[in-house]
Design a protein around this motif. Structure first.
Motif, PDB file in Angstrom:
ATOM      1  N   LYS A  85       0.643  -1.194  -0.203  1.00  9.72           N
ATOM      2  CA  LYS A  85      -0.305  -0.249   0.044  1.00  9.72           C
ATOM      3  C   LYS A  85       0.421   0.939   0.365  1.00  9.72           C
ATOM      4  N   GLN A  86       2.399   1.423   0.385  1.00  8.72           N
ATOM      5  CA  GLN A  86       2.904   1.885   0.631  1.00  8.72           C
ATOM      6  C   GLN A  86       3.646   2.298  -0.716  1.00  8.72           C
ATOM      7  N   ILE A  87       3.366   1.586  -2.022  1.00  8.81           N
ATOM      8  CA  ILE A  87       4.371   2.117  -3.301  1.00  8.81           C
ATOM      9  C   ILE A  87       2.455   2.183  -4.352  1.00  8.81           C
ATOM     10  N   SER A  88       3.585   3.038  -4.807  1.00  9.12           N
ATOM     11  CA  SER A  88       2.740   4.065  -5.870  1.00  9.12           C
ATOM     12  C   SER A  88       2.338   2.753  -7.038  1.00  9.12           C
ATOM     13  N   PRO A  89       0.634   2.167  -7.514  1.00 15.95           N
ATOM     14  CA  PRO A  89       0.434   1.893  -8.540  1.00 15.95           C
ATOM     15  C   PRO A  89       1.358   2.053  -9.822  1.00 15.95           C
ATOM     16  N   ASN A  90       2.076   3.721 -10.084  1.00 10.26           N
ATOM     17  CA  ASN A  90       2.432   4.234 -11.073  1.00 10.26           C
ATOM     18  C   ASN A  90       4.131   3.557 -11.086  1.00 10.26           C
ATOM     19  N   VAL A  91       4.499   2.399  -9.981  1.00 13.94           N
ATOM     20  CA  VAL A  91       4.728   1.937  -9.729  1.00 13.94           C
ATOM     21  C   VAL A  91       5.249   0.374 -10.500  1.00 13.94           C
ATOM     22  N   ILE A  92       4.487  -0.207  -9.533  1.00 14.89           N
ATOM     23  CA  ILE A  92       3.584  -1.384 -10.144  1.00 14.89           C
ATOM     24  C   ILE A  92       3.536  -1.664 -11.276  1.00 14.89           C
ATOM     25  N   ASN A  93       2.874  -0.692 -12.116  1.00 15.77           N
ATOM     26  CA  ASN A  93       2.465  -0.725 -13.948  1.00 15.77           C
ATOM     27  C   ASN A  93       3.606  -0.711 -14.170  1.00 15.77           C
ATOM     28  N   ALA A  94       4.652   0.057 -13.914  1.00 15.73           N
ATOM     29  CA  ALA A  94       5.713   0.253 -14.825  1.00 15.73           C
ATOM     30  C   ALA A  94       6.397  -1.062 -14.744  1.00 15.73           C
ATOM     31  N   LEU A  95       6.559  -1.686 -13.879  1.00 14.74           N
ATOM     32  CA  LEU A  95       7.227  -2.826 -13.188  1.00 14.74           C
ATOM     33  C   LEU A  95       7.019  -3.856 -13.963  1.00 14.74           C
ATOM     34  N   VAL A  96       5.001  -4.146 -14.308  1.00 14.75           N
ATOM     35  CA  VAL A  96       4.479  -5.250 -15.258  1.00 14.75           C
ATOM     36  C   VAL A  96       4.922  -5.353 -16.102  1.00 14.75           C
ATOM     37  N   ALA A  97       4.538  -4.323 -16.928  1.00 18.75           N
ATOM     38  CA  ALA A  97       4.597  -3.442 -17.848  1.00 18.75           C
ATOM     39  C   ALA A  97       6.090  -4.133 -19.262  1.00 18.75           C
ATOM     40  N   THR A  98       6.871  -3.703 -17.863  1.00 20.52           N
ATOM     41  CA  THR A  98       8.103  -3.066 -18.724  1.00 20.52           C
ATOM     42  C   THR A  98       8.708  -5.245 -18.555  1.00 20.52           C
ATOM     43  N   GLU A  99       8.707  -5.670 -17.060  1.00 19.06           N
ATOM     44  CA  GLU A  99       9.362  -6.807 -17.150  1.00 19.06           C
ATOM     45  C   GLU A  99       8.467  -8.293 -17.250  1.00 19.06           C
ATOM     46  N   ASP A 100       7.569  -8.011 -16.877  1.00 18.87           N
ATOM     47  CA  ASP A 100       6.283  -9.608 -16.872  1.00 18.87           C
ATOM     48  C   ASP A 100       5.249  -9.096 -17.074  1.00 18.87           C
ATOM     49  N   SER A 101       4.856  -9.132 -18.490  1.00 24.93           N
ATOM     50  CA  SER A 101       3.484  -8.417 -18.661  1.00 24.93           C
ATOM     51  C   SER A 101       2.259  -8.586 -18.701  1.00 24.93           C
ATOM     52  N   ARG A 102       2.896 -10.393 -18.416  1.00 25.43           N
ATOM     53  CA  ARG A 102       1.955 -11.440 -17.767  1.00 25.43           C
ATOM     54  C   ARG A 102       1.632 -12.141 -16.458  1.00 25.43           C
ATOM     55  N   PHE A 103       2.651 -11.351 -16.133  1.00 29.01           N
ATOM     56  CA  PHE A 103       3.024 -11.072 -14.663  1.00 29.01           C
ATOM     57  C   PHE A 103       1.452 -11.673 -13.412  1.00 29.01           C
ATOM     58  N   PHE A 104       0.602 -11.223 -13.477  1.00 28.67           N
ATOM     59  CA  PHE A 104      -0.349 -12.031 -12.987  1.00 28.67           C
ATOM     60  C   PHE A 104      -1.669 -12.761 -13.949  1.00 28.67           C
ATOM     61  N   GLU A 105      -1.045 -13.279 -14.953  1.00 28.51           N
ATOM     62  CA  GLU A 105      -1.453 -14.742 -14.987  1.00 28.51           C
ATOM     63  C   GLU A 105      -1.034 -15.785 -15.223  1.00 28.51           C
ATOM     64  N   HIS A 106       1.184 -16.660 -14.672  1.00 32.86           N
ATOM     65  CA  HIS A 106       1.719 -16.726 -14.585  1.00 32.86           C
ATOM     66  C   HIS A 106       1.510 -17.454 -13.434  1.00 32.86           C
ATOM     67  N   SER A 107       2.440 -18.797 -13.100  1.00 33.77           N
ATOM     68  CA  SER A 107       2.379 -19.379 -11.543  1.00 33.77           C
ATOM     69  C   SER A 107       3.668 -19.022 -11.117  1.00 33.77           C
ATOM     70  N   GLY A 108       4.712 -18.462 -11.911  1.00 34.92           N
ATOM     71  CA  GLY A 108       6.417 -18.251 -11.441  1.00 34.92           C
ATOM     72  C   GLY A 108       7.118 -17.985 -12.891  1.00 34.92           C
ATOM     73  N   ILE A 109       6.178 -19.578 -13.143  1.00 34.07           N
ATOM     74  CA  ILE A 109       7.149 -19.476 -15.013  1.00 34.07           C
ATOM     75  C   ILE A 109       6.499 -19.397 -16.124  1.00 34.07           C
ATOM     76  N   ASP A 110       6.823 -18.555 -16.866  1.00 35.98           N
ATOM     77  CA  ASP A 110       5.677 -18.136 -17.948  1.00 35.98           C
ATOM     78  C   ASP A 110       6.275 -19.022 -18.797  1.00 35.98           C
ATOM     79  N   PHE A 111       6.018 -20.294 -19.531  1.00 30.56           N
ATOM     80  CA  PHE A 111       6.719 -21.068 -20.204  1.00 30.56           C
ATOM     81  C   PHE A 111       5.843 -20.517 -21.710  1.00 30.56           C
ATOM     82  N   GLN A 112       4.890 -19.194 -21.963  1.00 28.94           N
ATOM     83  CA  GLN A 112       4.837 -18.896 -23.203  1.00 28.94           C
ATOM     84  C   GLN A 112       5.572 -17.546 -23.921  1.00 28.94           C
ATOM     85  N   ARG A 113       6.014 -17.182 -22.163  1.00 26.78           N
ATOM     86  CA  ARG A 113       7.138 -16.076 -22.189  1.00 26.78           C
ATOM     87  C   ARG A 113       8.880 -16.991 -22.803  1.00 26.78           C
TER      88      ARG A 113
END
Length: 749
Positions: A85-113
């Protein structure tokens, strides 16, 4: 004749297919076997369930002031953990978009990726091969290997650990752990909290889209994408992150274009151990905490592992008030700049070698204590080589009150420069609680690391005189008692002792004890010492918290013993606190990173003198300000509220002191050079009234100007509830003495 074309038969095709399948099966089998071997920890241990539940992550320990500011940190890696809660949503959005766009869909290993990584890079969606969870596994439980074979094994270990992490933590917890552990480059900055403060002087919840994009862009290369060392690279990388955020619909394309046009907008606030306020205090505190953790046998929950102050994220709550600390440091800087100018002008054109007999010896000692000399000795250089090196100009960084300067200078001349630099220390405390509010251990911690508040002791001079008068008051002496101010010799303690008194400063005739203390008269003070005797004075000094050696000789009434600013300020608090000495305290408690209390500090309390004596002494110390050596507080600095105090000047003006008391605050100030043989050559300049008192005045003016601190001008010292048996009204005292004389005469008759 035409050549015959080779045609693949069905049998050939089946053979090729089988070969391909065989390679695939063998490869897959080897992959499965490798995973099994790694899972069974053949190639090295994997994190245990307990380690997954409590991942080890070096965290900086924080020193937290009484007004909830972070004074500084102790760390190997400058990291402070925050919650999701102490982290801006902007940080979360930037991180997921850049480093792991399917982060909320996989279970640790993104085989498609994993299998489409090449395709992603071809179409411009540049991504690494590891998911955020895999990167977290690497950050928490291993370090990237450069050996190709070991790196393959490590990669598979990350896969297994990533799956375990996903089973133990929610997605939000994984993102939080990741952002709390990642490296952001400059000055050992780890974690989003430290990064936000270092690069933008803000908190992670306040980071804007472009700020978040810059920080997230640094993750894959904190060196090459450093906005300090490589601003062009950092700008391009930030804009790439903004583009990815638009592509993932975290921001609109219009927002992305607008943000790309902005400059980096840094508010660079690098943090290291020397930075921030109260560096001397934090250095002393660190040693104290390390000692407490050992002496009190404070261990982690397993009962055997000791806490590491630089790694375990402890919360250290202290009594220092950040605002008052800033005021103290500002007051020191403001006046010491002027005083150093006075000192330099005072010595300009005068040979140090001729004027100071011990100067050569002081330089030799200074040279031998220097890092340059020690390094030369370690290289087995001869004395002649070292002497030549110290007389060869070299690049130097020197402290000045206008800021550090880089120059070319002989090392031996730099030692002369430092020897002629005035030092200063100051401590301010609440006399009722013992809580220390401000601690200035020296003039510049980066250049002069020795703490003069607690670690150093100097001769106290006339600041010791109130101790002798306090014993006299406790024995019934009135401040109105009159004594002839004339030479005195005290015998019975070895060599007869006859104190000196400067003709220009001696008040002639018969004077009261209050005036004698106010004007710092040596002969009357020695007379009082002869009446009360040295042992009770030495005993009282020890009861008032002086820890250094105080021998029971008559000369201690003039302050011939050494003591620290810490002890002397604590001793004077007895006068303000109705005779009670409350141990000067700076550490309140220590908590672990989860808020569990590891240590609570309770100051010692001693009834050093009776309440009446303490109150009478406040009356006498007010006299120093009203009609004595501390008059500048009234005349120059216009502090007309109830204040007592005492100046102190030692032999040859080597030390200048002022200790000021109010009902709510007691403050001690010392000024002098590193070596006692170097000093002002005149008492007019070298006395405590000129070298120390002004810093107290400038500090108190700042404190009084801030009503939020609760230090009030209109508060006076509280008289004893039972009343006074000692007369403070000198007219009434004279009448009493006249009446007593007449009675005595009649009795004699």
């Amino acid at each position: 004749m035409k050549p015959t074309k080779n045609k693949l038969t069905q049998q050939d095709i089946r053979g090729y297919n089988w070969a391909i399948w065989r390679l695939f099966i063998i490869g897959f089998s080897l992959f499965v076997i490798a995973l099994l071997l790694i899972a069974f920890q053949v190639f090295g241990p994997l994190p245990s369930f307990r380690e997954l539940e409590n991942p080890k992550s070096d965290q900086a320990s924080e020193v937290i002031s009484s007004d909830k500011e972070i004074l500084g940190k102790y760390y190997i890696k400058n990291r402070t953990s925050v919650t999701y809660k102490q982290i801006s949503p902007n940080v979360i959005n930037a991180l997921v978009a850049t480093e792991d766009s399917r982060f909320f869909e996989h279970s640790g290993i993104d085989f498609q990726r994993t299998f489409t990584i090449v395709l992603y890079n071809l179409v411009g969606k540049k991504q690494g091969g590891s998911t955020i969870t895999q990167q977290l596994a690497l950050n928490l439980f291993s370090e990237r290997s450069r050996n190709p074979f070991k790196r393959i094994v490590q990669k598979l270990q990350e896969w297994i650990t990533a799956v375990k992490l996903e089973r133990n933590y929610t997605k939000e917890e994984i993102l939080t752990l990741y952002l709390n552990t990642v490296d952001f480059g400059a000055y050992n900055t780890y974690g989003i909290s430290s990064a936000a403060r270092t690069y933008f002087n803000t908190t992670p919840d306040q980071l804007t889209e472009d700020q978040a994009a810059l920080l997230i862009g640094m993750i894959n290369g904190p060196g090459i994408y450093s906005p300090i060392n490589h601003p062009d690279n950092a700008l391009k990388r930030r804009n790439f992150v903004l583009r990815r955020m638009a592509e993932e619909e975290k921001i609109s394309q219009g927002q992305a274009d607008e943000l790309k046009a902005k400059p980096l907008g840094l508010k660079f606030n690098p943090i290291n151990h020397n930075d921030g306020i109260a560096p001397y205090f934090r250095a002393v505190l660190k040693k104290e905490i390390q000692k407490i953790l050992v002496d009190k046998a404070i261990f982690k929950p397993d009962g055997v592992t000791p806490y590491d102050l630089d790694r375990d994220g402890l919360k250290i709550y202290v009594t220092i008030n950040a605002t008052m600390q800033k005021y103290a440091e500002e007051a020191q800087k403001e006046y010491m700049r002027n005083l150093q100018a006075q000192f330099n002008a005072h010595w300009r054109g005068i040979s140090l070698w001729k004027t100071i007999p011990t100067f050569k010896s002081l330089l030799d000692k200074g040279m031998k204590r220097s890092d340059r000399y020690i390094a030369a000795k370690q290289l087995n250089k001869s004395d002649e080589e070292i002497k030549e090196e110290f007389n060869t100009p070299a690049k130097m960084n020197l402290f000045t009150w206008r800021g550090d300067i880089d120059t070319i200078m002989k090392p031996i001349d730099s030692i002369v420069y430092c020897k002629m630099m005035l030092r200063n220390a100051m401590m301010s405390m609440d006399p009722t609680t013992g809580y220390i509010k401000a601690w200035v251990g020296g003039t510049n911690f980066e250049h002069f690391k020795y703490d003069q508040v607690k670690m150093g002791t100097r001769q106290v001079g006339s600041t010791a005189k109130p101790f002798t008068y306090a014993v006299a008051v406790e024995n019934g002496f009135s401040p109105c008692m009159q004594v002839a101010n004339e030479p005195i010799t005290i015998t019975g303690y070895g060599t007869p002792w006859s104190p000196r008194s400067s003709p220009s400063e001696t008040v002639p005739g018969v004077i009261t004890l209050r005036k004698a203390l106010a004007r710092s008269q040596n002969w009357v003070t020695a007379y009082v010492m002869n009446e009360v005797k040295p042992q009770p004075v030495a005993d009282l000094i020890k009861k008032m918290g002086i820890t250094s050696n105080v021998p029971p000789y008559p000369s201690i009434c003039l302050g011939t013993f050494d003591a620290s600013v810490f002890d002397m300020t604590g001793a004077y608090s007895v006068f303000s606190n109705q005779g009670v000495w409350t141990e000067p305290t700076y550490l309140l408690r220590i908590e672990d990173k989860n808020g569990n209390v590891l240590y609570n500090n309770s100051p010692r309390v001693v009834q050093a003198m009776n309440e009446q004596t303490a109150y009478v002494m406040t009356y006498m110390l007010k006299g120093v300000i009203e009609e004595g050596t501390g008059w500048r507080l009234r005349g120059t600095y216009k502090l007309t509220n109830p204040i007592g105090g005492k100046t102190g000047t030692t032999n040859d003006n080597s030390d200048g002191w002022f200790i000021g008391i109010t009902p709510q605050l007691v403050t001690g100030v010392w000024t002098g050079c590193e070596d006692r043989d170097i000093h002002f050559r005149s008492t007019r300049l070298g006395e405590g009234a000129n070298t120390a008192l002004p810093i107290f005045a400038l500090y108190m003016k700042r404190v009084y100007a801030n009503p939020e601190l609760g230090i009030k001008k209109n508060v006076d010292f509280v008289p004893p509830k039972s009343g006074l048996s000692i007369t403070l009204d000198c007219n009434a005292y004279s009448q009493q003495q006249t009446g007593q004389t007449e009675v005595d005469q009649k009795l004699d008759f």
